[in-house]
Design a protein around this motif. Structure first.
Motif, PDB file in Angstrom:
ATOM      1  N   ALA A   1      59.721 -29.899 -27.542  1.00  0.00           N
ATOM      2  CA  ALA A   1      60.047 -29.724 -26.123  1.00  0.00           C
ATOM      3  C   ALA A   1      61.301 -30.504 -25.738  1.00  0.00           C
ATOM      4  O   ALA A   1      62.184 -29.996 -25.042  1.00  0.00           O
ATOM      5  CB  ALA A   1      58.867 -30.139 -25.247  1.00  0.00           C
ATOM      6  N   ALA A   2      61.400 -31.748 -26.192  1.00  0.00           N
ATOM      7  CA  ALA A   2      62.585 -32.557 -25.907  1.00  0.00           C
ATOM      8  C   ALA A   2      63.813 -31.978 -26.607  1.00  0.00           C
ATOM      9  O   ALA A   2      64.930 -32.024 -26.069  1.00  0.00           O
ATOM     10  CB  ALA A   2      62.350 -34.001 -26.340  1.00  0.00           C
ATOM     11  N   ARG A   3      63.613 -31.425 -27.796  1.00  0.00           N
ATOM     12  CA  ARG A   3      64.730 -30.824 -28.531  1.00  0.00           C
ATOM     13  C   ARG A   3      65.243 -29.588 -27.794  1.00  0.00           C
ATOM     14  O   ARG A   3      66.457 -29.370 -27.688  1.00  0.00           O
ATOM     15  CB  ARG A   3      64.282 -30.465 -29.948  1.00  0.00           C
ATOM     16  N   ALA A   4      64.326 -28.772 -27.294  1.00  0.00           N
ATOM     17  CA  ALA A   4      64.726 -27.597 -26.523  1.00  0.00           C
ATOM     18  C   ALA A   4      65.493 -28.011 -25.263  1.00  0.00           C
ATOM     19  O   ALA A   4      66.512 -27.397 -24.899  1.00  0.00           O
ATOM     20  CB  ALA A   4      63.496 -26.778 -26.139  1.00  0.00           C
ATOM     21  N   MET A   5      65.008 -29.057 -24.597  1.00  0.00           N
ATOM     22  CA  MET A   5      65.713 -29.560 -23.423  1.00  0.00           C
ATOM     23  C   MET A   5      67.129 -29.974 -23.772  1.00  0.00           C
ATOM     24  O   MET A   5      68.095 -29.629 -23.077  1.00  0.00           O
ATOM     25  CB  MET A   5      64.958 -30.751 -22.823  1.00  0.00           C
ATOM     26  N   HIS A   6      67.281 -30.691 -24.897  1.00  0.00           N
ATOM     27  CA  HIS A   6      68.602 -31.164 -25.277  1.00  0.00           C
ATOM     28  C   HIS A   6      69.517 -30.014 -25.671  1.00  0.00           C
ATOM     29  O   HIS A   6      70.732 -30.057 -25.415  1.00  0.00           O
ATOM     30  CB  HIS A   6      68.511 -32.173 -26.416  1.00  0.00           C
ATOM     31  N   VAL A   7      68.975 -28.974 -26.291  1.00  0.00           N
ATOM     32  CA  VAL A   7      69.787 -27.792 -26.616  1.00  0.00           C
ATOM     33  C   VAL A   7      70.393 -27.205 -25.337  1.00  0.00           C
ATOM     34  O   VAL A   7      71.570 -26.842 -25.298  1.00  0.00           O
ATOM     35  CB  VAL A   7      68.940 -26.743 -27.357  1.00  0.00           C
ATOM     36  N   ALA A   8      69.580 -27.124 -24.269  1.00  0.00           N
ATOM     37  CA  ALA A   8      70.083 -26.599 -22.997  1.00  0.00           C
ATOM     38  C   ALA A   8      71.125 -27.539 -22.382  1.00  0.00           C
ATOM     39  O   ALA A   8      72.158 -27.092 -21.869  1.00  0.00           O
ATOM     40  CB  ALA A   8      68.928 -26.373 -22.023  1.00  0.00           C
ATOM     41  N   LEU A   9      70.871 -28.850 -22.440  1.00  0.00           N
ATOM     42  CA  LEU A   9      71.845 -29.806 -21.909  1.00  0.00           C
ATOM     43  C   LEU A   9      73.150 -29.743 -22.683  1.00  0.00           C
ATOM     44  O   LEU A   9      74.248 -29.819 -22.095  1.00  0.00           O
ATOM     45  CB  LEU A   9      71.283 -31.228 -21.972  1.00  0.00           C
ATOM     46  N   HIS A  10      73.063 -29.605 -23.998  1.00  0.00           N
ATOM     47  CA  HIS A  10      74.268 -29.545 -24.823  1.00  0.00           C
ATOM     48  C   HIS A  10      75.063 -28.276 -24.521  1.00  0.00           C
ATOM     49  O   HIS A  10      76.302 -28.296 -24.496  1.00  0.00           O
ATOM     50  CB  HIS A  10      73.878 -29.602 -26.307  1.00  0.00           C
ATOM     51  N   ALA A  11      74.352 -27.167 -24.285  1.00  0.00           N
ATOM     52  CA  ALA A  11      75.039 -25.934 -23.905  1.00  0.00           C
ATOM     53  C   ALA A  11      75.756 -26.109 -22.564  1.00  0.00           C
ATOM     54  O   ALA A  11      76.909 -25.685 -22.396  1.00  0.00           O
ATOM     55  CB  ALA A  11      74.038 -24.784 -23.824  1.00  0.00           C
ATOM     56  N   ALA A  12      75.078 -26.751 -21.608  1.00  0.00           N
ATOM     57  CA  ALA A  12      75.702 -27.000 -20.307  1.00  0.00           C
ATOM     58  C   ALA A  12      76.933 -27.886 -20.451  1.00  0.00           C
ATOM     59  O   ALA A  12      77.958 -27.679 -19.787  1.00  0.00           O
ATOM     60  CB  ALA A  12      74.696 -27.635 -19.352  1.00  0.00           C
ATOM     61  N   GLN A  13      76.848 -28.893 -21.316  1.00  0.00           N
ATOM     62  CA  GLN A  13      77.966 -29.812 -21.521  1.00  0.00           C
ATOM     63  C   GLN A  13      79.217 -29.087 -21.990  1.00  0.00           C
ATOM     64  O   GLN A  13      80.325 -29.359 -21.526  1.00  0.00           O
ATOM     65  CB  GLN A  13      77.584 -30.878 -22.548  1.00  0.00           C
ATOM     66  N   HIS A  14      79.050 -28.132 -22.917  1.00  0.00           N
ATOM     67  CA  HIS A  14      80.210 -27.463 -23.514  1.00  0.00           C
ATOM     68  C   HIS A  14      80.552 -26.134 -22.843  1.00  0.00           C
ATOM     69  O   HIS A  14      81.633 -25.592 -23.070  1.00  0.00           O
ATOM     70  CB  HIS A  14      79.985 -27.265 -25.008  1.00  0.00           C
ATOM     71  N   GLY A  15      79.639 -25.602 -22.040  1.00  0.00           N
ATOM     72  CA  GLY A  15      79.974 -24.477 -21.203  1.00  0.00           C
ATOM     73  C   GLY A  15      79.922 -23.117 -21.871  1.00  0.00           C
ATOM     74  O   GLY A  15      79.472 -22.944 -22.999  1.00  0.00           O
ATOM     75  N   ASN A  16      80.444 -22.131 -21.133  1.00  0.00           N
ATOM     76  CA  ASN A  16      80.271 -20.732 -21.509  1.00  0.00           C
ATOM     77  C   ASN A  16      81.280 -20.217 -22.522  1.00  0.00           C
ATOM     78  O   ASN A  16      81.286 -19.028 -22.842  1.00  0.00           O
ATOM     79  CB  ASN A  16      80.307 -19.842 -20.254  1.00  0.00           C
ATOM     80  N   LYS A  17      82.137 -21.085 -23.040  1.00  0.00           N
ATOM     81  CA  LYS A  17      83.132 -20.628 -24.016  1.00  0.00           C
ATOM     82  C   LYS A  17      82.997 -21.318 -25.367  1.00  0.00           C
ATOM     83  O   LYS A  17      83.864 -21.176 -26.223  1.00  0.00           O
ATOM     84  CB  LYS A  17      84.543 -20.849 -23.460  1.00  0.00           C
ATOM     85  N   GLN A  18      81.921 -22.066 -25.552  1.00  0.00           N
ATOM     86  CA  GLN A  18      81.710 -22.807 -26.801  1.00  0.00           C
ATOM     87  C   GLN A  18      80.666 -22.075 -27.628  1.00  0.00           C
ATOM     88  O   GLN A  18      79.458 -22.244 -27.441  1.00  0.00           O
ATOM     89  CB  GLN A  18      81.265 -24.237 -26.491  1.00  0.00           C
ATOM     90  N   ALA A  19      81.127 -21.250 -28.572  1.00  0.00           N
ATOM     91  CA  ALA A  19      80.226 -20.366 -29.323  1.00  0.00           C
ATOM     92  C   ALA A  19      79.128 -21.102 -30.088  1.00  0.00           C
ATOM     93  O   ALA A  19      77.963 -20.663 -30.057  1.00  0.00           O
ATOM     94  CB  ALA A  19      81.038 -19.479 -30.263  1.00  0.00           C
TER      95      ALA A  19
END
Length: 311
Positions: free
Chosen positions: A146-164
């Motif tokens: 659960a914490a790993r899934a949360m961090h995956v979402a936070l990491h995606a937010a950090q790098h945004g919509n152009k970081q494949a």
């Protein structure tokens, strides 16, 4: 990805796994607990991804042992590439360390981007959500699902919509994990004051947006989260931070030290500054030019994000 690229990715990942095992073993000897945030923790989770290529080792450590952990990295031959220490600047949640410009890289975390909680609170909560990961002959603590899934979402937010790469990690997670686990991830995000970044990260892919809707996550965003999720230009988040500083003295000092930072900061910022006195002098000349080039796009992106956050 071609066979050659797969082989290269495997070789890079193996080298980083060796570095991860070495560093965590040294921390363990110094009685410093660590939590592996990415790297091997995401390569085969929640589904195998043999072509996923890591670039560094991300480790979270207790904030009261952060200085001790940096001393361990120094003894192992790592050099600091930390971009903090400027008066009135934004707190940096992690320090970058590397063995030269082309050796192993470690991001030593005392907090995580997107989290509003203090480093102490972050460690207390995440240290209670860990699972043991086998890394060859070494066992390391990683975030539990659960914490790993949360961090995956936070990491995606950090790098945004152009970081494949981060979007691929997010897509694998939303495709494979049940809604109940995402609900647990949302609860952990709320404990960490990270709900805005968590929701923004999920919404970067359509199936993640569906999960966010099912969980009834808010669409509200802070200016900072909106800038990250949109992969805004350099300096946009700097303008947001400057806007929040109180008083002309703080704002003026912040601008002055960004224009003419200390030598150690400049050496961490630019490889050129690490090439002797001439390289350092050239970087001092280049620094205002770089700021001028990036100021316009950054200012426009910040104004746009601020209006959106206030809407």
């Amino acid at each position: 990805m071609t066979r050659v690229e797969t082989i290269v990715s495997t070789a890079i990942n193996l080298a980083l796994d060796v570095a991860t095992a070495e560093v965590t073993a040294a921390f363990r000897a110094a009685e410093i607990r660590t939590i592996l945030l990415k790297g091997a923790a995401l390569r085969d989770w929640p589904s195998p991804s043999p072509t996923r290529r890591s670039v560094d080792v991300d480790l979270l450590v207790p904030p009261d042992r952060f200085n001790d952990a940096e001393s361990v990295l120094k003894r192992l031959g790592f050099e600091s590439r930390a971009l903090d220490g400027l008066p009135y600047d934004r707190p940096v949640p992690a320090h970058a360390w590397s063995r030269g410009d082309h050796g192993a890289k470690v991001d030593l975390h005392r907090n995580i981007i997107g989290v509003g909680a203090s480093p102490e609170v972050t460690w207390t909560i995440l240290a209670a959500h860990t699972a043991v990961l086998d890394l060859g002959t070494t066992k390391v603590d990683a975030l539990a699902p659960a914490a790993r899934a949360m961090h995956v979402a936070l990491h995606a937010a950090q790098h945004g919509n152009k970081q494949a790469p981060t979007l691929r990690d997010l897509q694998r997670a939303v495709d494979a994990l049940p809604l109940e686990l995402w609900a647990d991830a949302a609860a952990i995000a709320a404990q960490l004051d990270a709900s805005h970044a968590f929701a923004a990260g999920l919404r970067l892919v359509p199936s993640g947006a569906a999960i966010a809707s099912a969980l009834r996550l808010s669409f509200a965003q802070t200016t900072d989260v909106a800038l990250m999720a949109a992969t805004s230009p350099n300096m946009a988040r700097g303008f947001a931070w400057l806007d929040n500083l109180a008083g002309p003295r703080a704002k003026g000092y912040f601008i002055a030290r960004k224009l003419i930072p200390p030598r150690d900061w400049l050496r961490a910022w630019s490889p050129l500054a690490r090439r002797g006195r001439l390289g350092l002098a050239a970087t001092y000349v280049w620094r205002p030019v770089w700021l001028l080039v990036h100021a316009g796009p950054g200012f426009v992106a910040w104004r746009r994000a601020r209006r959106a956050a206030r809407a």
